[in-house]
Design a protein around this motif. Structure first.
Motif, short mmCIF file in Angstrom:
data_model
loop_
_atom_site.label_atom_id
_atom_site.label_comp_id
_atom_site.label_asym_id
_atom_site.label_seq_id
_atom_site.Cartn_x
_atom_site.Cartn_y
_atom_site.Cartn_z
N SER A 32 -19.21 -5.56 -4.19
CA SER A 32 -19.37 -4.24 -4.77
C SER A 32 -18.30 -3.31 -4.25
CB SER A 32 -20.75 -3.65 -4.45
OG SER A 32 -20.80 -2.31 -4.86
N ALA A 33 -17.67 -2.57 -5.14
CA ALA A 33 -16.62 -1.65 -4.73
C ALA A 33 -17.13 -0.24 -4.54
CB ALA A 33 -15.50 -1.63 -5.80
N GLN A 34 -18.39 0.02 -4.81
CA GLN A 34 -18.87 1.37 -4.79
C GLN A 34 -18.68 2.05 -3.44
OE1 GLN A 34 -22.91 1.17 -6.14
NE2 GLN A 34 -22.35 0.75 -8.24
N SER A 35 -19.03 1.35 -2.37
CA SER A 35 -18.93 1.97 -1.06
C SER A 35 -17.50 2.27 -0.67
CB SER A 35 -19.57 1.07 0.00
OG SER A 35 -18.90 -0.17 0.06
N TYR A 36 -16.55 1.48 -1.21
CA TYR A 36 -15.16 1.69 -0.85
C TYR A 36 -14.56 2.88 -1.57
CZ TYR A 36 -15.93 -2.81 1.16
OH TYR A 36 -16.45 -3.84 1.89
N GLY A 37 -15.18 3.29 -2.66
CA GLY A 37 -14.69 4.45 -3.36
C GLY A 37 -14.83 5.71 -2.54
N ILE A 60 -1.81 -10.07 2.73
CA ILE A 60 -2.21 -8.67 2.84
C ILE A 60 -3.72 -8.65 3.08
CG2 ILE A 60 -2.30 -6.42 1.70
CD1 ILE A 60 0.11 -7.29 0.03
N THR A 61 -4.13 -8.05 4.19
CA THR A 61 -5.53 -8.05 4.58
C THR A 61 -6.11 -6.65 4.58
OG1 THR A 61 -4.94 -7.94 6.92
CG2 THR A 61 -5.23 -10.13 5.96
N GLY A 62 -7.41 -6.56 4.70
CA GLY A 62 -8.14 -5.30 4.67
C GLY A 62 -9.49 -5.57 4.03
N ARG A 63 -10.18 -4.53 3.61
CA ARG A 63 -11.48 -4.70 2.97
C ARG A 63 -11.34 -5.59 1.73
NH1 ARG A 63 -16.17 -1.25 4.83
NH2 ARG A 63 -15.22 0.13 6.36
N GLY A 64 -12.26 -6.56 1.61
CA GLY A 64 -12.21 -7.45 0.46
C GLY A 64 -11.43 -8.71 0.75
N GLY A 65 -11.13 -9.46 -0.30
CA GLY A 65 -10.47 -10.75 -0.14
C GLY A 65 -9.02 -10.64 0.26
N ASN A 66 -8.51 -11.70 0.88
CA ASN A 66 -7.11 -11.74 1.30
C ASN A 66 -6.19 -11.85 0.09
OD1 ASN A 66 -7.72 -11.63 4.05
ND2 ASN A 66 -7.93 -13.86 4.19
N GLY A 96 -15.31 -8.88 -7.61
CA GLY A 96 -14.67 -7.57 -7.58
C GLY A 96 -13.79 -7.29 -6.40
N ASP A 97 -13.98 -7.98 -5.28
CA ASP A 97 -13.09 -7.76 -4.14
C ASP A 97 -11.79 -8.55 -4.27
OD1 ASP A 97 -14.59 -10.16 -3.74
OD2 ASP A 97 -13.99 -10.17 -1.63
N HIS A 98 -11.63 -9.24 -5.39
CA HIS A 98 -10.39 -9.97 -5.69
C HIS A 98 -9.75 -9.49 -7.00
CE1 HIS A 98 -10.98 -13.18 -2.59
NE2 HIS A 98 -12.22 -12.73 -2.71
N THR A 99 -10.52 -8.77 -7.82
CA THR A 99 -10.01 -8.33 -9.13
C THR A 99 -10.20 -6.83 -9.36
OG1 THR A 99 -12.15 -8.74 -10.22
CG2 THR A 99 -10.57 -10.57 -10.15
N GLY A 100 -10.67 -6.11 -8.35
CA GLY A 100 -10.96 -4.69 -8.54
C GLY A 100 -9.74 -3.86 -8.92
N LYS A 104 -8.00 -7.14 -4.30
CA LYS A 104 -9.06 -6.44 -3.58
C LYS A 104 -9.86 -5.50 -4.48
CE LYS A 104 -6.84 -6.68 0.96
NZ LYS A 104 -7.94 -7.47 1.57
N PHE A 105 -10.44 -4.45 -3.86
CA PHE A 105 -11.19 -3.44 -4.60
C PHE A 105 -10.23 -2.41 -5.20
CE2 PHE A 105 -14.25 -4.81 -1.28
CZ PHE A 105 -15.31 -5.19 -2.09
N ALA A 106 -10.69 -1.73 -6.25
CA ALA A 106 -9.84 -0.78 -6.96
C ALA A 106 -9.19 0.27 -6.06
CB ALA A 106 -10.65 -0.09 -8.07
N PRO A 107 -9.90 0.90 -5.10
CA PRO A 107 -9.26 1.92 -4.27
C PRO A 107 -8.12 1.41 -3.40
CG PRO A 107 -11.66 2.11 -4.14
CD PRO A 107 -11.36 0.80 -4.82
N LEU A 108 -7.99 0.10 -3.29
CA LEU A 108 -6.94 -0.46 -2.45
C LEU A 108 -5.69 -0.84 -3.23
CD1 LEU A 108 -9.31 -2.58 -0.23
CD2 LEU A 108 -7.84 -0.75 0.60
N ALA A 109 -5.69 -0.60 -4.52
CA ALA A 109 -4.51 -0.96 -5.33
C ALA A 109 -3.27 -0.20 -4.87
CB ALA A 109 -4.79 -0.69 -6.81
N LYS A 110 -3.39 1.09 -4.66
CA LYS A 110 -2.21 1.88 -4.24
C LYS A 110 -1.73 1.49 -2.86
CE LYS A 110 -2.95 5.83 -7.29
NZ LYS A 110 -3.19 7.31 -7.37
#
Length: 300
Positions: free
Chosen positions: A20-25, A44-50, A96-100, A66-72
């Motif tokens: 779920s990406a909600q909490s990361y938003g 590249i590591t961080g919240r969600g999948g590598n 979602g942690d791989h395609t967000g 990863k999650f959508a907020p991590l795209a930038k």
């Protein structure tokens, strides 16, 4: 622990693990880190999948986002490594942690590639039964525009990059990426390094399929192979062998108990993973949830 408690516990993992990406938003400054794997491949590591990054003279390829907020933050990290923008985005599976970030990268012009079932699932939305959660369909711009059924190959950057599908593993649409000359594997969530894995049985996954896929990965790996797991630190063949041992041994133990007529609750009470827990019981999927997964996969 009763099965009802196990299920309720598993549902709480939605925000804490991979689905779920909600909490990361809510994060004001989501961060990622980079680790050099070879001269042309980074993790590249961080919240969600590598995430994997492969770059060279011909093109730049990103594996998962990863999650959508991590795209930038991912784009910023890529820019620190190479001047070339991401031209291809490979999804190892649909979670979602791989395609967000798919929609974000799709809008920048990246060509998204994945297994047929990844596009099918992302285009319709669905549910993660293990966590009693649902997810909406991905907008067209974030859907894979190139899909494959069994295997496909990129011949770029003086490298052969092969995408191999392994059926009924972590999900029904897993793709493992092999860099043949660089001797690197991106395993996606077929491989959780150092922790008990999540296997999405409700979306076509099975522990038996994960075992089969890991065995096939080991056939292609040697002592110098570097392996990017879906979760956990950069790893190698020995780490993957240890993972396979845990998978096969714990599955056999639960299968033997189930063959004796033990119920799920009775198997849980016997703690069949106790000797593995010190090493593997450190992630979001705890031992009781893993044992329950093993019990469930034997019903499929």
């Amino acid at each position: 622990m009763k099965w009802g408690l196990v299920k309720r516990y598993a549902m709480t993992l939605v925000a804490a693990t991979t689905l779920s990406a909600q909490s990361y938003g809510e994060e004001k400054k989501p961060k990622v880190s980079t680790e050099k794997v070879t001269d042309s491949i980074y993790m590249i590591t961080g919240r969600g999948g590598n995430v994997g990054l492969f770059f060279g003279e011909d093109t730049t390829i990103l594996i998962d986002d990863k999650f959508a907020p991590l795209a930038k933050p991912i784009i910023a990290s890529v820019a620190e490594i190479t001047d070339s923008p991401v031209e291809y985005l490979l999804n190892t599976h649909f979670h979602g942690d791989h395609t967000g970030g798919n929609e974000h990268f799709g809008k920048t012009g990246a060509i998204i590639v994945a297994h047929d079932n990844v596009r099918k699932t992302l285009s319709t939305g669905g549910e993660i039964k293990a966590f009693n959660s649902t997810f909406e369909a991905t907008a067209d711009v974030g859907l894979p525009s190139i899909t494959f059924n069994d295997r496909m190959v990129f011949h770029v950057n003086n490298e052969t990059v092969s995408l191999q599908h392994y059926p009924s593993a972590h999900t029904d649409g897993d793709g493992v990426i092999y860099f043949e000359k660089e001797n690197v594997i991106h395993a996606g969530d077929i491989f959780f390094n150092g922790v008990y894995p999540f296997v999405d049985i409700g979306n076509g996954g099975s522990v038996q399929g994960v075992i089969s896929a890991v065995e096939k990965m080991l056939e292609k790996a040697d002592g110098k192979t570097k392996i990017i797991p879906g979760h956990g630190p950069l790893s190698n063949r020995a780490d993957l062998e240890a993972y396979l041992d845990m998978l096969k041994t714990t599955l056999k133990r639960v299968a033997d108990m189930k063959a004796q007529g033990l119920s799920r609750q009775e198997v849980l009470a016997k703690a069949p993973t106790a000797d593995y827990d010190k090493t593997w019981n450190k992630g979001g999927i705890k031992a009781n949830v893993w044992v329950s997964t093993l019990y469930s996969t034997l019903d499929e």
